[in-house]
Scaffold this active site. Sequence first.
Site, PDB file in Angstrom:
ATOM      1  N   GLN A 196       0.861  -1.182   0.000  1.00  0.00           N
ATOM      2  CA  GLN A 196       0.000   0.000   0.000  1.00  0.00           C
ATOM      3  C   GLN A 196       0.902   1.239   0.000  1.00  0.00           C
ATOM      4  O   GLN A 196       1.520   1.568   1.007  1.00  0.00           O
ATOM      5  CB  GLN A 196      -0.929  -0.025   1.197  1.00  0.00           C
ATOM      6  CG  GLN A 196      -1.779  -1.286   1.288  1.00  0.00           C
ATOM      7  CD  GLN A 196      -2.796  -1.394   0.156  1.00  0.00           C
ATOM      8  OE1 GLN A 196      -3.795  -0.677   0.132  1.00  0.00           O
ATOM      9  NE2 GLN A 196      -2.556  -2.294  -0.791  1.00  0.00           N
ATOM     10  N   ARG A 216      -4.519   3.820   4.264  1.00  0.00           N
ATOM     11  CA  ARG A 216      -3.770   4.525   3.230  1.00  0.00           C
ATOM     12  C   ARG A 216      -4.147   3.986   1.853  1.00  0.00           C
ATOM     13  O   ARG A 216      -4.650   2.865   1.723  1.00  0.00           O
ATOM     14  CB  ARG A 216      -2.262   4.377   3.447  1.00  0.00           C
ATOM     15  CG  ARG A 216      -1.738   2.978   3.283  1.00  0.00           C
ATOM     16  CD  ARG A 216      -0.213   2.922   3.358  1.00  0.00           C
ATOM     17  NE  ARG A 216       0.296   3.454   4.609  1.00  0.00           N
ATOM     18  CZ  ARG A 216       0.963   4.603   4.700  1.00  0.00           C
ATOM     19  NH1 ARG A 216       1.195   5.323   3.614  1.00  0.00           N
ATOM     20  NH2 ARG A 216       1.410   5.016   5.860  1.00  0.00           N
ATOM     21  N   ALA A 237     -11.861   2.554   3.756  1.00  0.00           N
ATOM     22  CA  ALA A 237     -10.845   1.728   3.109  1.00  0.00           C
ATOM     23  C   ALA A 237      -9.963   2.547   2.162  1.00  0.00           C
ATOM     24  O   ALA A 237     -10.146   3.757   1.993  1.00  0.00           O
ATOM     25  CB  ALA A 237     -11.521   0.587   2.363  1.00  0.00           C
ATOM     26  N   HIS A 238      -9.012   1.849   1.536  1.00  0.00           N
ATOM     27  CA  HIS A 238      -8.007   2.533   0.715  1.00  0.00           C
ATOM     28  C   HIS A 238      -8.606   3.191  -0.526  1.00  0.00           C
ATOM     29  O   HIS A 238      -9.570   2.725  -1.101  1.00  0.00           O
ATOM     30  CB  HIS A 238      -6.865   1.581   0.332  1.00  0.00           C
ATOM     31  CG  HIS A 238      -7.300   0.349  -0.401  1.00  0.00           C
ATOM     32  ND1 HIS A 238      -6.461  -0.705  -0.631  1.00  0.00           N
ATOM     33  CD2 HIS A 238      -8.471  -0.015  -0.947  1.00  0.00           C
ATOM     34  CE1 HIS A 238      -7.092  -1.641  -1.296  1.00  0.00           C
ATOM     35  NE2 HIS A 238      -8.306  -1.246  -1.499  1.00  0.00           N
ATOM     36  N   ASN A 239      -8.004   4.323  -0.884  1.00  0.00           N
ATOM     37  CA  ASN A 239      -8.336   5.089  -2.089  1.00  0.00           C
ATOM     38  C   ASN A 239      -9.720   5.739  -2.057  1.00  0.00           C
ATOM     39  O   ASN A 239     -10.201   6.229  -3.070  1.00  0.00           O
ATOM     40  CB  ASN A 239      -8.233   4.219  -3.353  1.00  0.00           C
ATOM     41  CG  ASN A 239      -6.854   3.663  -3.555  1.00  0.00           C
ATOM     42  OD1 ASN A 239      -6.608   2.487  -3.266  1.00  0.00           O
ATOM     43  ND2 ASN A 239      -5.923   4.481  -4.010  1.00  0.00           N
TER      44      ASN A 239
END
Length: 352
Positions: A196, A216, A237-239
């Site tokens: 990540q 991240r 969560a990511h993004n």
Amino acid sequence: MGTTLGEIAELINAELVGDSACVVEEIAALEGATSNQISFLSSDKFLSQLQSTEAAAVILHQDRRDQFDGNRLLMDDPYLGYAKVASILNPYIFKEQGRSPSATIHETASIAEGGWIGPQCVVMEQVEVGESVFVGAGSVIEEGCTIGRGSRLMANVSLMAGTVVGEDCIIHPGAVLGSDGFGFANEDGRWVKIPQLGRVIVGDGVEIGANSTIDRGALEDTVIESGVKIDNLVHIAHNVRVGENSAMAAMVGIAGSTVIGAGCTFGGQAGVVGHLEIVDGTHCTARTLITKSINTPGLYSSATPADPNRKWRRNVVQFRKLDESIRELRGLAPRLSDMEEKIELMEKGKEK
């Protein structure tokens, strides 16, 4: 030390009816308020307490100006007035400034004046901490993080490497920003971790509740824009990107790569599956599950409210038979149509 009603009225943009020199020291509920306190009425269910309150002043809606004889502050949104007055009478004040002797701070970290680094904190290399920042006991700020002026990190907050926090943010105990997102590829039944590589970027004036987690990004950054309010036990969560002034109640879950617009709200335990887009001004009630992108703003719901157990059991049985019932109804439709035609012909024959 208190504040005069005249000063409060000016600060919250309210119309004052009464003694501008009257001093109040605290805010309290109508029923228990005393002569040195100010109160408010924002719901009709407390209207009966208005005449018996001993509060020095009451914040009221403009339409209720004649329903109370004492000092009153009139505005369109008394609840908003309550929020502002509570902040005026209870400003955050640093009890200490400087650095606790038990804090571990890397020599390359840059920490501005006027703040506090608490006991057992760890501040790693190349960290930048702005003016008047509070870092509570046991917090960990990993390498390359930035914290803007006036932000507050309560006890045991973790900012993982590269996380950026804007100005005037509040991050409550146990929150984790910048942990790895849930990224894995499957190889013959075994999971291969995907590094990540993005960051978490938090705007100004954001509040993040206790034990909430923001991952991240995998390649790009996870972004929480200015003014966002996040309750306890929320997972992002990511993004993901969350637009300005959106708000999420406890236990909301947002899956990866979702883009949420500005001014959206999510009730407790609402969930959003990944890779969706949600337009500005979308509002979701508690336990709503969003599985498709939302392009039209408005109120959305999907949870089933509670019923008495006996009724709920009957409904469950009927729900399991729903497909079968629909098939039966479809089969009955042609027969009903034929019957209607025959009845119509019979009626016409009688007329002749």
